[in-house]
Design an enzyme around this catalytic site. Structure first.
Site, PDB file in Angstrom:
ATOM      1  N   ASP A 188       0.822  -1.211   0.000  1.00 21.82           N
ATOM      2  CA  ASP A 188       0.000   0.000   0.000  1.00 21.82           C
ATOM      3  C   ASP A 188       0.857   1.262   0.000  1.00 21.82           C
ATOM      4  OD1 ASP A 188      -2.342   1.519   0.054  1.00 21.82           O
ATOM      5  OD2 ASP A 188      -2.343   1.607   2.245  1.00 21.82           O
ATOM      6  N   GLU A 207       3.913  -8.320   6.943  1.00 24.10           N
ATOM      7  CA  GLU A 207       2.601  -8.893   6.652  1.00 24.10           C
ATOM      8  C   GLU A 207       2.637  -9.915   5.507  1.00 24.10           C
ATOM      9  OE1 GLU A 207      -0.251  -5.791   6.091  1.00 24.10           O
ATOM     10  OE2 GLU A 207      -0.070  -5.040   8.143  1.00 24.10           O
ATOM     11  N   TYR A 252      -5.714  -3.089  12.808  1.00 28.35           N
ATOM     12  CA  TYR A 252      -6.477  -1.859  12.563  1.00 28.35           C
ATOM     13  C   TYR A 252      -7.918  -2.079  13.001  1.00 28.35           C
ATOM     14  CZ  TYR A 252      -2.405  -0.225  10.032  1.00 28.35           C
ATOM     15  OH  TYR A 252      -1.128   0.175   9.709  1.00 28.35           O
ATOM     16  N   GLU A 280       1.972  -1.618  14.084  1.00 29.62           N
ATOM     17  CA  GLU A 280       1.108  -0.716  13.310  1.00 29.62           C
ATOM     18  C   GLU A 280      -0.259  -0.658  13.963  1.00 29.62           C
ATOM     19  OE1 GLU A 280       0.721  -1.410   9.117  1.00 29.62           O
ATOM     20  OE2 GLU A 280       2.864  -1.893   8.859  1.00 29.62           O
TER      21      GLU A 280
END
Length: 650
Positions: free
Chosen positions: A211, A455, A508, A544
């Site tokens: 991303d 990831e 997240y 994160e």
């Protein structure tokens, strides 16, 4: 790596153990010391405007078919000015160039100092600090180097080519290809669209699994530098201390001389020699040592000694003398089941994730921006960052060394999602990249941990062998630092977690799932930590977390994409962090330091907006929440002098 052998050779674990008598760093059989001027060395920067041409032929191969490197690039067709260092994508108004995939060509003619060409006892080295992603280099039409992968330097000795015609300019041509395949780092794939009712002839897209925008070009400085014919090729240091005595284990590698005399001196900031040796390897002991401490953990952070290595050698014709100075920070790193220790003191990561990213320059090296970012880090009270998702410029790590900013150094292993990317070819390349990364960054005291991936699809069956091999290899290269990778997988099915030293988790909550439901964060985050620690009994960093916020967008009650929603997400995470950091959570890194560019898509409005600063480095409300928190944490976990007590200095 520079391709000086076949695939079999590149796939081997090519390491040279430096210290047989004690645990220490191992490295490749050649060095990659940062170019520094000294009485025996000169550096000539080649930054500036280069001729540039994209190969827009259907197969992107016209430049090789017509041998553009054999003549001046301007003679092969139209060229434009292109600044180096910079990504080429955002420099022009051409949308096709912004999204270009394939070969681009750079060229510059350089005037080489006459004494470099006249003196055959001077080595002249061309060094490219970073080119994305596959590069071939020619000098005056002769191929001198080939390198696979971005973010890391490569070089070639070009003195003999310059001396063929000392009066002619030195023409340097660099072809760079940003195509990503399942076996590159990062991986990607090319998808051809053959339906002529929907797409034009030859239409294809580059699929990526990360991303951030796939910027390309010559991103960091290109330089020429010199050394004598006999020279210091590499230095490796490993540090320790006992009571007030510092220990610096060192190894100096020499090239170009069968025998040489060495003088190794360790010099403090006041210019005093505190230890010395005349051996190529050994141990320097420093009485009343000044340790390297992280920012906000000590009143004198980032203390650096200078290791001056002086070499004298000779052959039948002439003597050679080389001088190289390496900054050295004396510190230790250890990990327990619940703590991360620097100099035997518990260290808590309160920092950020970053990107090398800015307007116009893309990933181009930009010192004003770098200095601004460090000033913002200090203002924020951040003591650490992760080089998400690739190695950053060497100059950034040098500033971390001086400022005491702790670094988790990450390789470009982001987006490893396809099973094809777990095969032998991918693993061999990944091992090569870790070789290069450790070789480049092994002496930085700020680097306290290696991250081999971000990831990955670590629940796939091949992931176990892949990461077991990769992590073991990295530990063999450097037994002095812990190794991790960043996971967002299910704790029970993660194949690589048993092999890491620290569990690093991305999540997240209330964003990518349970969107808008802030009330789930405390429950789900507590469950996340309990599951991971319960299974692996290893310390955890939340590497994160965060939420997108468009600067100036407000809503009360908070709704997604507003600054208020970002604030509440952070505060909800912080409450759980404060409970768990008393147990086994050893750090928190916000995603992200600043907004950054991404590929276009319906979930991204001109990039990722999870930054606590805008892309132009202006603070959102979340920056002040983190500032207040980080300075409070520093007062609780650090050893601050009275003048820095919270509230923090302006």
């Amino acid at each position: 790596m520079s391709r000086c052998g076949g695939p079999e050779r590149r796939a081997m674990f090519r390491v040279l153990c430096l210290f047989a008598a004690f645990d220490a760093v191992c490295l490749l059989d050649s060095g990659m010391l940062f170019p520094r001027e000294s009485p025996s060395r000169e550096v000539k920067e080649l930054n500036g405007l280069w001729d540039f041409r994209a190969d827009r032929s259907p197969n992107r191969n016209q430049g090789f078919e017509r041998a553009w490197y054999k003549s001046r690039l301007a003679e092969t067709g139209p060229v434009i000015d292109m600044p180096v260092p910079a990504s080429y994508n955002d420099i022009t108004q051409d949308p096709a160039l912004r999204n270009f995939i394939g070969w681009v060509w750079y060229e510059r003619e350089v005037v080489v100092p006459a004494r470099w060409a006249a003196d055959e006892d001077i080595r002249v080295v061309l060094r490219v600090a970073s080119a994305h992603y596959f590069s071939i280099v020619w000098v005056n039409g002769v191929k001198v180097a080939e390198h696979e992968g971005g973010h890391l330097p490569f070089e070639a000795e070009i003195g003999s080519l310059i001396r063929k015609d000392p009066t002619a300019p030195c023409r340097i041509t660099i072809a760079v290809n940003n195509t990503l395949t399942p076996h590159t780092l990062p991986p990607g794939s090319i998808q051809h669209m053959d339906d002529r009712t929907k797409y034009p002839d030859g239409f294809f897209v580059q699929n990526i699994y990360f991303d951030f925008f796939n910027y390309a070009g010559l991103h960091r400085p290109v330089v020429l530098y010199t050394t004598p014919k006999a020279y210091v090729d590499d230095i490796t240091v490993v540090t320790d201390f006992s009571d007030n005595t510092g220990v610096v284990k060192y190894k100096v590698s020499v090239q170009g001389a069968a025998t040489a005399t060495l003088k190794v001196s360790l010099i403090d900031k006041d210019g005093r020699s505190v230890a010395s040796s005349s051996e190529p390897s050994g141990v320097l002991k420093v009485v009343d040592v000044k340790l390297w401490w992280p920012y906000l953990m000590h009143e004198n952070p980032g203390y650096l000694y200078s290791m001056e290595v002086r070499l004298i050698a000779s052959d039948k014709s002439s003597p050679y003398e080389d001088v190289y100075t390496l900054p050295v920070g004396i510190r230790t790193v250890n990990v327990t089941s619940t703590q991360f220790l620097i100099n035997n003191k518990p260290f808590y990561f309160h920092g950020v994730n970053k990107h090398e990213d800015s307007d116009i320059r893309g990933k181009g090296f930009d010192l004003p921006l770098i200095v601004k970012d460090f000033n913002l880090l200090k203002w924020l009270g951040a003591n650490s960052f992760r080089t998400s998702h690739y190695p950053y410029a060497e100059e950034i790590l040098q500033m971390c060394d001086r400022y005491g900013i702790v670094v988790i150094d990450e390789c470009p292993g982001v987006g490893i999602k396809d099973i094809l990317s777990f095969g032998n070819a991918s693993l061999a390349h990944h091992l090569d990249v870790m070789d290069e990364l450790v070789r480049r960054d092994k002496n930085h005291p700020s680097v306290v941990m290696w991250s081999v991936a971000n990831e990955p699809a670590s629940e796939m069956p091949p992931a176990e062998f892949y990461f077991k091999t990769l992590i073991k290899h990295t530990k063999d290269l450097d037994p002095t630092r812990p190794v991790t990778y960043i996971t967002d997988s299910n704790y029970a099915r993660d194949k690589g977690a048993p092999f890491v030293d620290v569990i690093c988790v991305n999540s997240y909550l209330s964003w990518y799932h349970d969107s808008g439901h802030l009330e789930v964060i405390p429950i789900q985050l507590n469950t996340q930590f309990e599951n991971w620690y319960g299974k692996y009994q290893k310390p955890i960093i939340q590497t994160e977390y965060g939420a997108d916020a468009v600067s100036g967008l407000h809503s009360d009650p908070p709704i997604m994409f507003t600054e208020e929603y970002q604030n509440v997400v952070l505060q909800s995470y912080h409450k759980v962090f404060d409970q768990k950091r008393k147990q086994y959570v050893i750090g928190e890194l916000i995603w992200n330091f600043a907004d950054f560019m991404t590929a276009q898509g319906i979930t991204r409005v001109v990039g990722n907006k999870k930054g606590i600063f805008s892309r132009q480095r202006q603070p959102k409300a979340a920056a002040f929440i983190l500032k207040e928190r980080y300075w409070r944490l520093a007062n609780q976990t650090g050893r601050l002098p009275p003048w820095t007590k919270y509230p923090c200095p302006l």
